[in-house]
Motif scaffolding. Structure first.
Motif, PDB file in Angstrom:
ATOM      1  N   THR A 156      45.015 -61.132 111.357  1.00  0.00           N
ATOM      2  CA  THR A 156      44.271 -59.890 111.577  1.00  0.00           C
ATOM      3  C   THR A 156      43.177 -60.085 112.618  1.00  0.00           C
ATOM      4  OG1 THR A 156      44.687 -59.205 109.308  1.00  0.00           O
ATOM      5  CG2 THR A 156      42.907 -58.094 110.460  1.00  0.00           C
ATOM      6  N   SER A 157      42.474 -61.229 112.556  1.00  0.00           N
ATOM      7  CA  SER A 157      41.392 -61.506 113.506  1.00  0.00           C
ATOM      8  C   SER A 157      41.929 -61.621 114.928  1.00  0.00           C
ATOM      9  CB  SER A 157      40.663 -62.791 113.120  1.00  0.00           C
ATOM     10  OG  SER A 157      40.049 -62.656 111.859  1.00  0.00           O
ATOM     11  N   LYS A 158      43.078 -62.326 115.072  1.00  0.00           N
ATOM     12  CA  LYS A 158      43.684 -62.469 116.387  1.00  0.00           C
ATOM     13  C   LYS A 158      44.102 -61.112 116.938  1.00  0.00           C
ATOM     14  CE  LYS A 158      45.395 -67.220 116.013  1.00  0.00           C
ATOM     15  NZ  LYS A 158      46.600 -68.081 115.965  1.00  0.00           N
ATOM     16  N   SER A 159      44.685 -60.281 116.070  1.00  0.00           N
ATOM     17  CA  SER A 159      45.102 -58.947 116.492  1.00  0.00           C
ATOM     18  C   SER A 159      43.898 -58.111 116.919  1.00  0.00           C
ATOM     19  CB  SER A 159      45.850 -58.239 115.350  1.00  0.00           C
ATOM     20  OG  SER A 159      47.026 -58.935 115.023  1.00  0.00           O
ATOM     21  N   SER A 160      42.798 -58.199 116.154  1.00  0.00           N
ATOM     22  CA  SER A 160      41.593 -57.432 116.475  1.00  0.00           C
ATOM     23  C   SER A 160      41.032 -57.847 117.827  1.00  0.00           C
ATOM     24  CB  SER A 160      40.534 -57.624 115.383  1.00  0.00           C
ATOM     25  OG  SER A 160      40.984 -57.118 114.156  1.00  0.00           O
ATOM     26  N   ASP A 161      41.004 -59.165 118.091  1.00  0.00           N
ATOM     27  CA  ASP A 161      40.509 -59.643 119.382  1.00  0.00           C
ATOM     28  C   ASP A 161      41.388 -59.152 120.521  1.00  0.00           C
ATOM     29  OD1 ASP A 161      38.463 -60.957 118.114  1.00  0.00           O
ATOM     30  OD2 ASP A 161      39.440 -62.925 118.133  1.00  0.00           O
ATOM     31  N   LEU A 162      42.698 -59.137 120.292  1.00  0.00           N
ATOM     32  CA  LEU A 162      43.622 -58.652 121.305  1.00  0.00           C
ATOM     33  C   LEU A 162      43.387 -57.179 121.603  1.00  0.00           C
ATOM     34  CD1 LEU A 162      46.164 -58.886 123.105  1.00  0.00           C
ATOM     35  CD2 LEU A 162      47.533 -58.429 121.053  1.00  0.00           C
ATOM     36  N   ILE A 163      43.248 -56.359 120.556  1.00  0.00           N
ATOM     37  CA  ILE A 163      43.041 -54.925 120.746  1.00  0.00           C
ATOM     38  C   ILE A 163      41.705 -54.646 121.434  1.00  0.00           C
ATOM     39  CG2 ILE A 163      42.811 -52.698 119.580  1.00  0.00           C
ATOM     40  CD1 ILE A 163      45.652 -53.994 119.662  1.00  0.00           C
ATOM     41  N   LYS A 164      40.662 -55.383 121.076  1.00  0.00           N
ATOM     42  CA  LYS A 164      39.365 -55.227 121.752  1.00  0.00           C
ATOM     43  C   LYS A 164      39.493 -55.525 123.236  1.00  0.00           C
ATOM     44  CE  LYS A 164      36.509 -56.371 117.707  1.00  0.00           C
ATOM     45  NZ  LYS A 164      35.634 -57.398 117.090  1.00  0.00           N
TER      46      LYS A 164
ATOM     47  N   LYS B  90      52.608 -50.654 118.949  1.00  0.00           N
ATOM     48  CA  LYS B  90      52.599 -50.531 117.486  1.00  0.00           C
ATOM     49  C   LYS B  90      51.329 -51.159 116.906  1.00  0.00           C
ATOM     50  CE  LYS B  90      55.457 -51.563 113.437  1.00  0.00           C
ATOM     51  NZ  LYS B  90      56.724 -52.205 112.963  1.00  0.00           N
ATOM     52  N   LEU B  91      50.958 -52.322 117.438  1.00  0.00           N
ATOM     53  CA  LEU B  91      49.745 -53.008 116.990  1.00  0.00           C
ATOM     54  C   LEU B  91      48.505 -52.186 117.324  1.00  0.00           C
ATOM     55  CD1 LEU B  91      49.017 -55.757 115.682  1.00  0.00           C
ATOM     56  CD2 LEU B  91      48.649 -56.638 117.990  1.00  0.00           C
ATOM     57  N   PHE B  92      48.478 -51.616 118.511  1.00  0.00           N
ATOM     58  CA  PHE B  92      47.350 -50.789 118.953  1.00  0.00           C
ATOM     59  C   PHE B  92      47.209 -49.550 118.072  1.00  0.00           C
ATOM     60  CE2 PHE B  92      44.921 -47.969 121.679  1.00  0.00           C
ATOM     61  CZ  PHE B  92      44.074 -48.819 122.379  1.00  0.00           C
TER      62      PHE B  92
ATOM     63  N   THR C 176      43.870 -48.658 115.926  1.00  0.00           N
ATOM     64  CA  THR C 176      43.005 -47.620 116.507  1.00  0.00           C
ATOM     65  C   THR C 176      43.365 -46.211 116.057  1.00  0.00           C
ATOM     66  OG1 THR C 176      44.372 -47.251 118.484  1.00  0.00           O
ATOM     67  CG2 THR C 176      42.738 -49.047 118.580  1.00  0.00           C
ATOM     68  N   GLY C 177      44.582 -46.029 115.546  1.00  0.00           N
ATOM     69  CA  GLY C 177      45.026 -44.693 115.175  1.00  0.00           C
ATOM     70  C   GLY C 177      45.580 -43.900 116.342  1.00  0.00           C
ATOM     71  N   LYS C 178      45.635 -44.520 117.533  1.00  0.00           N
ATOM     72  CA  LYS C 178      46.162 -43.860 118.729  1.00  0.00           C
ATOM     73  C   LYS C 178      47.157 -44.786 119.427  1.00  0.00           C
ATOM     74  CE  LYS C 178      42.102 -41.027 119.901  1.00  0.00           C
ATOM     75  NZ  LYS C 178      41.097 -40.716 120.949  1.00  0.00           N
ATOM     76  N   THR C 179      48.152 -44.190 120.085  1.00  0.00           N
ATOM     77  CA  THR C 179      49.024 -44.981 120.936  1.00  0.00           C
ATOM     78  C   THR C 179      48.248 -45.390 122.185  1.00  0.00           C
ATOM     79  OG1 THR C 179      49.831 -43.052 122.146  1.00  0.00           O
ATOM     80  CG2 THR C 179      51.041 -43.700 120.154  1.00  0.00           C
TER      81      THR C 179
END
Length: 285
Positions: free
Chosen positions: A174-182, A214-216, A220-223
């Protein structure tokens, strides 16, 4: 119950072949399946998972699922409660076929976890691929095979350690995914005036466009497309209010294909044309 109160009671621990199909069942207690060879297909929660060797599946008590294994499928199976509350029931309780049971008599989750976040996965189901849990699971199997003094207590302690490892693994993912999305969000804000898309962002970050979108969306709730459009519209709105630039120039500077593209998107988002919006809001910020 709280995570700190977890004190598992194991009813069944075995390594076995599983190359058959089971119709949808409802289970009395929690389950862990760890695939040591072959592939196991699991249908649960309206989804189907193909789990190869080295994958782990967990589901809570009261879950409904169906299974199918390949001819060479071999599993480590644990049946357990997260607490000792029902430790009077020592023998394994067979799953019940959903088709044969009154819905009011289906088993339910007897030990729901209170904490939020990743810990809520223990109230549902989860899968982890390509992670080595084999040693600790084999130690639990050994305890139940030899049944030395305090084997239940030893196996319970090992299972709690395993559950902690599972939560830590989920937290890292989850942390890795969050850093990627940021990082993607920052990139979009810095390059929204350029030709960026799911494909170009996927190439930049080394992920398939479908997966990264899909991860984004999940976080974030948005594509990605919707987020890019929102950023461009907000930038266009600021220029309409604070500058006298013509619409076609604002469209070009904020990343729209044309003035008409910006106008149509603006109307859809703000329920107003760019010109009407400028007239009503000129200079207010």
């Amino acid at each position: 119950m709280k995570i700190s109160e977890i004190n598992p009671f194991i009813r069944f621990a075995e390594c076995t072949n599983y190359n058959t199909y089971c119709n949808p069942v409802n289970v009395f207690d929690s389950r862990i399946f760890y695939i040591t060879s072959g592939t196991l297909w699991i249908s649960i929660g309206g989804k189907c998972f193909s789990l190869p060797k080295g994958s782990l599946f967990y589901c809570c008590a009261g879950s409904n699922y169906s299974l199918k294994g390949t001819q060479d499928c071999r599993l480590i199976i644990l049946n357990f409660d997260l607490s000792q509350r029902r430790n009077g029931i020592k023998s394994s309780v067979s799953p019940q076929l959903i088709s044969d049971v009154d819905p009011k008599k289906l088993y339910s989750n007897c030990d729901p976890i209170e904490e939020t976040g990743i810990f809520q996965s223990l109230n549902s189901y989860l899968t982890i691929n390509n992670f080595d849990f084999g040693d600790i699971l084999n130690s639990i199997i050994a305890e139940y095979s030899y049944k030395n003094i305090l084997y239940r207590e030893r196996a319970s302690a090992l299972l709690k350690e395993l559950l902690i490892d599972i939560c830590r693994t989920l937290n890292i993912a989850t942390s890795k995914s969050s850093d990627l999305i940021k990082s993607i969000i920052l990139y979009i804000h810095n390059h929204s005036n350029e030709k960026i898309s799911n494909e170009s962002i996927g190439i930049k970050y080394g992920y398939h466009p479908y997966y990264i979108n899909k991860l984004f969306l999940r976080q974030t709730g948005k594509t990605i497309h919707k987020y890019i459009l929102t950023v461009r519209l907000e930038n266009a709105k600021r220029q309409l209010i604070n500058t006298d630039k013509p619409i076609n120039r604002i469209a070009e500077e904020t990343g729209f294909y044309s003035a008409s593209h910006m106008t149509n998107s603006f109307k859809s988002h703000f329920r107003s044309s760019p010109l009407d919006f400028r007239q009503k809001n000129k200079g207010i910020i």
